[in-house]
Design an enzyme around this catalytic site. Structure first.
Site, PDB file in Angstrom:
ATOM      1  CB  CYS A   2      -0.990   0.125   1.224  1.00  9.41           C
ATOM      2  SG  CYS A   2      -1.926  -1.200   1.409  1.00  9.41           S
ATOM      3  NE  ARG A  27       4.677   1.982  -0.201  1.00 10.07           N
ATOM      4  CZ  ARG A  27       5.902   1.683   0.464  1.00 10.07           C
ATOM      5  NH1 ARG A  27       6.667   2.004  -0.138  1.00 10.07           N
ATOM      6  NH2 ARG A  27       5.738   1.018   1.555  1.00 10.07           N
ATOM      7  CD1 TRP A  80      -0.131  -6.355  -3.105  1.00 12.59           C
ATOM      8  CD2 TRP A  80      -0.142  -6.525  -0.953  1.00 12.59           C
ATOM      9  NE1 TRP A  80       0.244  -7.656  -2.826  1.00 12.59           N
ATOM     10  CE2 TRP A  80       0.306  -8.096  -1.514  1.00 12.59           C
ATOM     11  CE3 TRP A  80      -0.188  -6.782   0.506  1.00 12.59           C
ATOM     12  CZ2 TRP A  80       0.554  -9.241  -1.026  1.00 12.59           C
ATOM     13  CZ3 TRP A  80       0.055  -8.060   1.103  1.00 12.59           C
ATOM     14  CH2 TRP A  80       0.262  -9.181   0.502  1.00 12.59           C
ATOM     15  CG  ASN A 106       2.079   1.202   4.420  1.00 10.73           C
ATOM     16  OD1 ASN A 106       1.847  -0.082   4.030  1.00 10.73           O
ATOM     17  ND2 ASN A 106       3.335   1.727   4.207  1.00 10.73           N
ATOM     18  N   GLY A 107       0.113  -0.566   6.342  1.00 13.35           N
ATOM     19  CA  GLY A 107       0.567  -1.538   7.301  1.00 13.35           C
ATOM     20  C   GLY A 107      -0.369  -2.539   7.794  1.00 13.35           C
ATOM     21  CD  GLU A 509      15.673 -13.888  -8.834  1.00 14.34           C
ATOM     22  OE1 GLU A 509      14.921 -14.265  -7.665  1.00 14.34           O
ATOM     23  OE2 GLU A 509      15.313 -12.772  -9.299  1.00 14.34           O
ATOM     24  CE  LYS A 513      12.214 -11.860 -10.809  1.00 14.21           C
ATOM     25  NZ  LYS A 513      13.046 -11.605  -9.735  1.00 14.21           N
ATOM     26  CD  GLU A 516       8.558 -12.329  -8.274  1.00 17.99           C
ATOM     27  OE1 GLU A 516       9.660 -12.400  -8.957  1.00 17.99           O
ATOM     28  OE2 GLU A 516       8.342 -11.679  -7.297  1.00 17.99           O
ATOM     29  CG  HIS A 532      17.703 -37.784  -4.609  1.00 16.56           C
ATOM     30  ND1 HIS A 532      17.930 -38.950  -4.332  1.00 16.56           N
ATOM     31  CD2 HIS A 532      18.872 -37.115  -5.270  1.00 16.56           C
ATOM     32  CE1 HIS A 532      19.353 -39.014  -4.288  1.00 16.56           C
ATOM     33  NE2 HIS A 532      19.747 -37.915  -4.967  1.00 16.56           N
ATOM     34  CE  LYS A 629      10.993  -2.911  -7.166  1.00 12.83           C
ATOM     35  NZ  LYS A 629      11.387  -3.863  -8.048  1.00 12.83           N
TER      36      LYS A 629
HETATM   37  C1  AGP Z   1      11.435  -9.855  -6.431  1.00 11.19           C
HETATM   38  O1  AGP Z   1      11.125 -10.128  -7.619  1.00 11.19           O
HETATM   39  C2  AGP Z   1      10.065 -10.223  -5.562  1.00 11.19           C
HETATM   40  N1  AGP Z   1       8.932  -9.326  -5.859  1.00 11.19           N
HETATM   41  C3  AGP Z   1      10.141 -10.585  -4.009  1.00 11.19           C
HETATM   42  O2  AGP Z   1      10.461 -11.785  -3.784  1.00 11.19           O
HETATM   43  C4  AGP Z   1      11.317  -9.520  -3.543  1.00 11.19           C
HETATM   44  O3  AGP Z   1      12.491 -10.115  -3.682  1.00 11.19           O
HETATM   45  C5  AGP Z   1      11.112  -9.722  -1.955  1.00 11.19           C
HETATM   46  O4  AGP Z   1       9.755  -9.520  -1.505  1.00 11.19           O
HETATM   47  C6  AGP Z   1      12.094  -9.164  -0.935  1.00 11.19           C
HETATM   48  O5  AGP Z   1      11.960  -7.825  -1.241  1.00 11.19           O
HETATM   49  P1  AGP Z   1      13.211  -6.493  -0.720  1.00 11.19           P
HETATM   50  O6  AGP Z   1      14.270  -7.054  -1.696  1.00 11.19           O
HETATM   51  O7  AGP Z   1      12.549  -5.420  -1.138  1.00 11.19           O
HETATM   52  O8  AGP Z   1      13.370  -7.003   0.639  1.00 11.19           O
END
Ligand code: AGP
Length: 634
Positions: A2, A27, A80, A106-107, A509, A513, A516, A532, A629
């Site tokens: 948010c 956000r 969010w 926010n929070g 990673e 990606k 996501e 395994h 983000k």
């Molecule tokens: C990254 O593509 C993601 N959206 C997510 O995993 C992110 O890396 C994670 O939330 C940590 O964020 P930060 O680096 O701002 O702490």
């Protein structure tokens, strides 16, 4: 999670709020809203207008354009969802029963259930499922009590109501609130969620993050935990938790990129992938400048004493940042010889290992706002502070792309990765920046602890210097390959990523990606682990993406890939051209670099392939569903 914004001044608030929200949309973007207060000519009281919509900010823009939202005072929010679905009724601002008090937050208010029950017993009717809605009702109750005591409606009274309500709120929050009866007062409060005040010309603002302020002012006042403030057209009054007036000089926003511009790229993500050669160039200029002595070919970001007496390192992070930490741990252990452990910050908070002596704790977070990472670091610091033994002294380092973030206010040693603003919700260039930060630390520790010869350290440093050109070339080449391959994934439901050793985190990673932004189920495994269990998943419909970079595990990874091919899986290789790599159905050709630096290159096809698969499916690459983000909730 948010974004909130608020403004009070001489201009119409709604356009400023909408522009601020545009900068904060990363956000959260499942619903949005704003409230403004317009002064009535015949009374000192104002009229509160509130507009809220489900979906992206464009919907709010359209509604405000159609119906208007007058006034020079206002608050806005982009959401969010945490409590309650992304519906209009759950969008902020939330109001009290009279509709005169409006709040954005926010929070998370963790004790919202008990507060709600108590308010309901008093006869308050709630109109949303959110945790936030308790706040306007609690404020309205305090305002009523204060006016019974004979207080006249004023900004000071609204501030006092906030001060009285704050101790009853548990959890993390950044709050902005307005009251129709005080059209010249904006009250803000902060606890464990970011909130920055901006001092503009003829106006004062507040926002969850600096990009929302940068278009209006470069003079900012980041708020500290527990503080509340009253913003009026005349100035700012800042108070601490005990309601003691605070005097603090504002700071200037640093000159880093604060402009949100896609240039000629279709999406921010693609632009940010392409910017990685520049990220590397800037990093090299700062950390590996020419002319450094052979015995120390890296510019140390910290004094010598920082590296002394460290026997082990622990890394706390989430998501992509944790993957960077895993590569970092490999380098710190295998190259610099320092035992290093990586933790999910969210797990570490509630199950930390027994205290180890002489430990450096590194928090990695591009946003510098991730609640789990910040809380894990704070918890670790607190338990070490209470230890009298000097061996257990707390030494912490934060690696971030946002040096003005909450992390920087919490941790005294900060490594700014300097990747520039990253707008795409998924991390790409900030991941590369985090990796580079770990290469710098590895060189520094290896040199300071004398675990490697000058020659080995200088070879690694020289290899890093060749990176920008290599990145430029493979980004261009792999962009084209990924684009032509994307259509093959239109029906794909599962993908397996394999890597080993230093490239195992890159397989993780790659899978993250893809999940996501394309919503395809994907898993990353250490290549040797496939037999395994995961091998049972393989058939013609499950592509396997295998990272086979020259080095100690090269042949092993190729054998693991063969095992997948024998089960009819479509094989995609991230490997150099050669007879051994002819087993791959598709090859992303890689330069023959040393294994040490290979993750900096092998991650590129991961990012580009995910991007093109998602773009080909017509998905919203920069704002994927359910993500944000910075994850400022636990
Ligand atoms: C990254 O593509 C993601 N959206 C997510 O995993 C992110 O890396 C994670 O939330 C940590 O964020 P930060 O680096 O701002 O702490």
């Amino acid at each position: 999670m948010c974004g909130i914004v608020g403004v009070i001044g001489s201009r119409e608030a709604a356009p400023l709020l909408l522009e601020g929200l545009r900068q904060l949309e990363y956000r959260g973007y499942d619903s949005s809203g704003l409230a403004t207060i317009n002064t009535q000519e015949d009374s000192s009281c104002g009229h509160l207008t509130c507009k809220r919509v489900k979906g992206k900010l464009g919907n709010l823009n359209a509604l405000v354009e159609k119906e208007g939202s007058p006034g020079h005072l206002g608050i806005g929010h982009t959401r969010w969802a945490t409590h309650g679905k992304p519906e209009e009724c759950n969008a902020h601002p939330h109001r009290d029963v009279s509709g005169e008090v409006a709040v954005v937050q926010n929070g998370i208010i963790e004790n919202h259930r008990s507060l709600r029950q108590a308010l309901e017993k008093e006869g308050v009717e709630f109109s949303s499922e959110t945790d936030t809605e308790v706040v306007p009702h609690l404020i309205a109750r305090e305002l009523k009590l204060l006016s019974k005591d004979g207080r006249q409606a004023s900004g000071a009274m609204l501030l006092e109501a906030m001060h009285r309500v704050s101790p009853n709120l548990r959890g993390s929050y950044a709050i902005a609130l307005i009251w129709a009866q005080t059209p010249d007062a904006l009250v803000v409060a902060k606890r464990q969620a970011p909130l920055v005040i901006g001092l503009g010309e003829g106006e004062f603002l507040c926002a969850s993050d600096t990009p929302a302020l940068a278009g209006f002012t470069r003079t900012i006042l980041p708020m500290e935990d527990g503080e509340i403030a009253l913003l009026t057209p005349l100035g700012i009054e800042l108070y601490d938790e005990k309601y003691k007036r605070q005097k603090r000089s504002p700071a200037l926003l640093s000159g880093v990129e604060h402009v949100v511009d896609k240039r000629n790229f279709r999406h921010f993500m693609l632009k940010e992938i392409h910017e990685q050669s520049e990220t590397a160039e800037l990093w090299i200029a700062r950390h590996l400048p020419t002319g450094l002595p052979l015995e120390l070919p890296v510019a140390l970001p910290f004094q010598d004493s920082f590296y002394e007496g460290i026997d082990q390192i622990q890394i706390l992070a989430c998501g992509t940042s944790r993957h960077a930490g895993l590569v970092g741990a490999y380098l710190l252990e295998q190259f610099a010889g320092i035992p290093t452990t990586v933790f999910y910050a969210s797990e570490f908070r509630y199950a930390p290992p027994p205290l180890a002596p002489n430990t450096l704790t590194i928090g990695v977070t591009q946003s510098g706002e991730t609640a789990d990472t910040l809380a894990a670091l704070a918890m670790e610091d607190a338990r070490r502070q209470t230890c009298n033994d000097l061996k257990f002294i707390s030494r912490q380092l934060g690696i971030t792309n946002r040096p003005e973030s909450s992390l920087s206010r919490q941790v005294s040693n900060i490594l700014d990765i300097g990747a520039g603003l990253e707008i795409g919700v998924v991390a790409t260039k900030t991941f590369l920046g985090q990796l580079l930060a770990f290469y710098g630390l590895t060189l520094a520790f290896a040199a300071r602890h004398k675990r490697r010869s000058y020659e080995e350290i200088n070879t690694l440093s020289d290899e890093l210097k060749a990176l920008p050109n290599q990145l430029r070339e493979i980004i261009k080449q792999h962009d084209a390959i990924s684009e032509s391959l994307a259509h093959k994934f239109s029906e794909t439901q599962d993908v397996i990523f394999l890597g080993r050793g230093i490239n195992y985190p890159i397989a993780l990673e790659g899978a993250l990606k893809l999940k996501e932004i394309s919503y395809i189920h994907a898993e990353g495994y250490p290549a040797g682990e496939m037999k395994h269990g995961p091998i049972a998943l393989l058939d013609t419909k499950v592509p396997v993406i295998s990272i086979a970079m020259p080095g100690v595990v090269f042949d092993k990874v190729l054998s693991n890939a063969q095992e997948a091919k024998a089960r009819d899986a479509e094989l995609i290789g991230i490997a150099p051209i050669g007879s051994e790599t002819e087993i791959f159905d598709t090859l992303f050709p890689m330069p023959k670099v040393s294994e040490w630096i290979s993750p900096l290159l092998s991650v590129i096809p991961m990012q580009l392939l995910s991007y093109h698969i998602a773009a080909h499916r017509g998905l919203d690459v920069d704002q994927p569903r359910n993500l944000a983000k910075s994850v400022t909730v636990e």
